[in-house]
Scaffold this active site. Structure first.
Site, PDB file in Angstrom:
ATOM      1  N   LYS A  16       0.814  -1.210   0.000  1.00  0.00           N
ATOM      2  CA  LYS A  16       0.000   0.000   0.000  1.00  0.00           C
ATOM      3  C   LYS A  16       0.852   1.267   0.000  1.00  0.00           C
ATOM      4  CE  LYS A  16      -4.122  -2.303   1.096  1.00  0.00           C
ATOM      5  NZ  LYS A  16      -3.598  -3.644   1.321  1.00  0.00           N
TER       6      LYS A  16
HETATM    7  C1  LIG Z   1      -4.261  -4.727   0.781  1.00  0.00           C
HETATM    8  C2  LIG Z   1      -3.477  -5.943   0.633  1.00  0.00           C
HETATM    9  C3  LIG Z   1      -3.826  -6.931  -0.293  1.00  0.00           C
HETATM   10  C4  LIG Z   1      -5.068  -6.845  -1.142  1.00  0.00           C
HETATM   11  O1  LIG Z   1      -5.004  -5.829  -2.106  1.00  0.00           O
HETATM   12  P1  LIG Z   1      -6.349  -5.279  -2.788  1.00  0.00           P
HETATM   13  O2  LIG Z   1      -5.913  -4.126  -3.608  1.00  0.00           O
HETATM   14  O3  LIG Z   1      -7.244  -4.875  -1.664  1.00  0.00           O
HETATM   15  O4  LIG Z   1      -6.916  -6.387  -3.582  1.00  0.00           O
HETATM   16  C5  LIG Z   1      -3.004  -8.040  -0.402  1.00  0.00           C
HETATM   17  N1  LIG Z   1      -1.914  -8.187   0.384  1.00  0.00           N
HETATM   18  C6  LIG Z   1      -1.550  -7.262   1.278  1.00  0.00           C
HETATM   19  C7  LIG Z   1      -0.352  -7.496   2.118  1.00  0.00           C
HETATM   20  C8  LIG Z   1      -2.307  -6.108   1.426  1.00  0.00           C
HETATM   21  O5  LIG Z   1      -1.950  -5.196   2.323  1.00  0.00           O
END
Ligand SMILES: *Cc1c(COP(=O)(O)O)cnc(C)c1O
Length: 493
Positions: free
Chosen positions: A113
């Site tokens: 993120k």
């Molecule tokens: C948020 C997240 C995901 C999922 O991503 P999306 O964009 O919500 O599909 C997968 N792995 C980790 C470690 C995340 O923080």
């Protein structure tokens, strides 16, 4: 570039406006009116460029109302050495001849993120200036763990912006909770919500469309915006690394320019994989997008059968950032599948709201399956995959990445597809150390001890985690879903 809403195809606004607003007034999500093309020649040029230069190429095609120097400054502040532990920003590692891993976790919070949330605050401030916006912006975040910390880290002490993060009380790891509740900054607040992630997300969405709260906030000189992946400002930076990884694979002669590749993406809210789909629409040579879920396999069922049914048991898994039953960004994919028919999207979303489910017809399922493959991994498969990959290649994967790897293994044995495949790695193993070490060594130990074992396995201890245990906890309050509006108003006053 203009943007329209998935629930009202007639709307057209500029990027600054959709970044500031977060979600359309009609409850729909903002989408670009078309996808700018990227040619193979342009990808060839990207091969010689830094991550920041690649980012400028992609972002400038979408954020057309931001001046060049302003956008370049945003990129420079985000994708730098001080914030990311490698100058490559999003490095690609080859696992074997057929498979690579794209590591998206070298940012400040050790999860993917950061790729978006390090730049988003800067483009939001730029958008604010562009629109002549005099109100303060209040960012509301519902998080299943990683978004919360990444958003706090990105927005802390940014002038003219405030941020409130809501996380499900028992839905995040000890380390994640600690990271959020110790956050510094004079413009931040963090609350636990009694419930799961969907409760927190539904609560936030409700505030965004509640006229009474919006007006009360306006009276306090505050406008709402979101940092969740429903915000276009979260999605657009995620398109960049799909191009960047492709350019790197060309550079390492793993593939030839023009060759197709597969991406396997561990999926929750459907943001990350949607960005890959957008990259494909722009011309990136992609064969299959493999959507990997954990036991909360609502997306697997949808891709395989066309029925989206959120009425099912909610599991708390060892990949908690994917413990989601309502994947908001899927709405944007539906909009494309139905060739931008907002009426159709409205009908499906009304079904989802009323019954918790909807279905697309079989013709649409075949269309979907031309690009997407869906699979899921059980907890045992996830554990086993971490161990297998470590034993075979000496590479340590976190639990989310292992879900993707497991689904890829299944895909490979079913299809024997030899296309070079990139598994998208979304978190550092240090983010979920107990589960990772349990997978490899078969012993369950506390996080602090498990981290030492990871160090002995050759994983470098990220600086960001050192000293976390000794930090002061600033935020201890929990609230019910119904009280979220009250919490927001009292923070502003
Ligand atoms: C948020 C997240 C995901 C999922 O991503 P999306 O964009 O919500 O599909 C997968 N792995 C980790 C470690 C995340 O923080």
């Amino acid at each position: 570039m203009q943007y329209t809403s998935t629930r009202d195809g007639q709307q057209a606004v500029l990027s600054s406006k959709c970044l500031l607003q977060g979600i359309s007034q009609d409850g729909g999500l903002f989408v670009p009116v078309d996808f700018p093309a990227v040619s193979l020649e342009e990808i060839a040029q990207m091969q010689k460029e830094s991550y920041g230069e690649r980012a400028y190429r992609i972002l400038s095609k979408y954020l057309t109302d931001l001046p060049e120097d302003v956008l370049k400054a945003c990129i420079e502040k985000a994708y730098t050495k001080g914030k990311f532990s490698t100058p490559k920003i999003a490095p690609v590692r080859n696992i074997n001849d057929n498979e690579s891993v794209l590591e998206l976790w070298h940012g400040p919070t050790l999860a993917f993120k950061d790729m978006a949330l390090q730049i988003m605050p800067h483009i939001l401030v730029a958008a604010k200036a562009q629109e002549g916006e005099k109100h303060d912006i209040l960012i509301l975040v519902a998080t299943s763990g990683d978004t919360g910390k990444a958003a706090l880290e990105g927005y802390a002490n940014v002038e003219g912006v405030k941020i409130i993060v809501f996380y499900p009380n028992d839905g995040v790891s000890h380390m994640q909770k600690l990271q959020m509740t110790t956050q510094e900054g004079n413009n931040v607040a963090v609350y636990a919500v009694n419930g799961n992630f969907d409760d927190a997300q539904t609560g936030v969405k409700r505030i965004f469309t509640d006229a009474a709260i919006i007006n009360e906030l306006l009276a306090q000189n505050v406008k709402l915006s979101s940092a969740n992946s429903i915000n276009w400002g979260r999605l657009v930076p995620q398109i960049v690394y799909y191009f960047s990884a492709y350019a790197d694979l060309c550079n390492s002669n793993t593939i030839k320019l023009g060759d197709k590749i597969n991406y396997v993406i561990p999926t929750g809210n459907f943001g990350n994989i949607l960005a890959a789909y957008y990259a494909k629409q722009m011309g990136l040579p992609i064969n299959k997008l493999i959507c990997a879920s954990n036991m909360n396999n609502v997306l697997t069922e949808f891709i395989q059968t066309g029925t989206y049914n959120a009425n099912r048991t909610f599991y708390k898994t060892i990949s908690p950032s994917m413990d989601i039953l309502i994947s908001s960004n899927l709405e944007r994919l539906l909009f494309e599948l139905y060739e931008r028919d907002a009426t159709k999207v409205n009908a499906l979303m009304a079904n989802l709201k009323e019954k918790g489910s909807y279905a697309i017809d079989s013709e649409m399922v075949s269309k979907l399956n031309r690009t997407f493959y869906g699979g899921y991994a059980s907890e045992e498969q996830t554990f086993k995959t971490i161990k297998d990959i470590y034993d075979k290649y000496g590479y340590v994967m976190d639990t989310h990445t292992a879900v993707a790897q497991s689904v890829y293994d299944e895909y490979l044995s079913k299809t024997n597809d030899k296309t070079h495949t990139v598994v998208v790695s979304t978190a550092s193993p240090y983010k979920f150390p107990s589960d990772v070490v349990q997978a490899i060594d078969k012993v369950k130990m506390p996080e602090s001890e498990a981290m030492k074992v990871l160090m002995r396995m050759g994983c470098i201890m990220p600086e960001q985690l050192m000293g976390l245990q000794d930090k002061t906890i600033r935020f201890k309050e929990a609230c019910n879903k119904e009280d979220m509006p009250k919490v927001v108003l009292s923070f502003i006053k």
